[in-house]
Design a protein around this motif. Structure first.
Motif, PDB file in Angstrom:
ATOM      1  N   ARG A   9      38.775  35.255  37.745  1.00  0.00           N
ATOM      2  CA  ARG A   9      37.629  36.060  37.319  1.00  0.00           C
ATOM      3  C   ARG A   9      38.039  37.529  37.168  1.00  0.00           C
ATOM      4  N   GLN A  19      38.116  39.787  33.752  1.00  0.00           N
ATOM      5  CA  GLN A  19      37.370  41.039  33.685  1.00  0.00           C
ATOM      6  C   GLN A  19      38.274  42.202  33.290  1.00  0.00           C
ATOM      7  N   GLN A  20      39.488  42.244  33.826  1.00  0.00           N
ATOM      8  CA  GLN A  20      40.437  43.314  33.484  1.00  0.00           C
ATOM      9  C   GLN A  20      40.778  43.301  31.996  1.00  0.00           C
ATOM     10  N   THR A  30      35.431  36.859  29.019  1.00  0.00           N
ATOM     11  CA  THR A  30      34.781  35.911  29.916  1.00  0.00           C
ATOM     12  C   THR A  30      35.861  35.022  30.514  1.00  0.00           C
TER      13      THR A  30
END
Length: 64
Positions: free
Chosen positions: A33, A37-38, A42
């Protein structure tokens, strides 16, 4: 040739309707996750991109 077709389908605007699941540890889930995000992606897009060998660039966050 089949490999090219798979990659073209992945890049198309076709709606994804089939679910694939994988068992991971809570730590692995958080790591995946966080990496997604980085990259500004998604989790689904990140995992699909990685499955096809794509290494997405990380987005640089600037804190003011």
């Amino acid at each position: 040739m089949e490999h090219e077709t798979i990659e073209q389908n992945a890049a198309s605007d076709a709606k994804r309707t089939v679910f694939i699941g994988a068992k991971v540890t809570p730590r692995q889930k958080e790591e995946i996750r966080a990496r997604a995000q980085q990259c500004g992606m998604t989790v689904s897009n990140y995992l699909l991109a990685r499955a096809y060998g794509y290494t997405p660039p990380r987005i640089k966050f600037y804190f003011f």
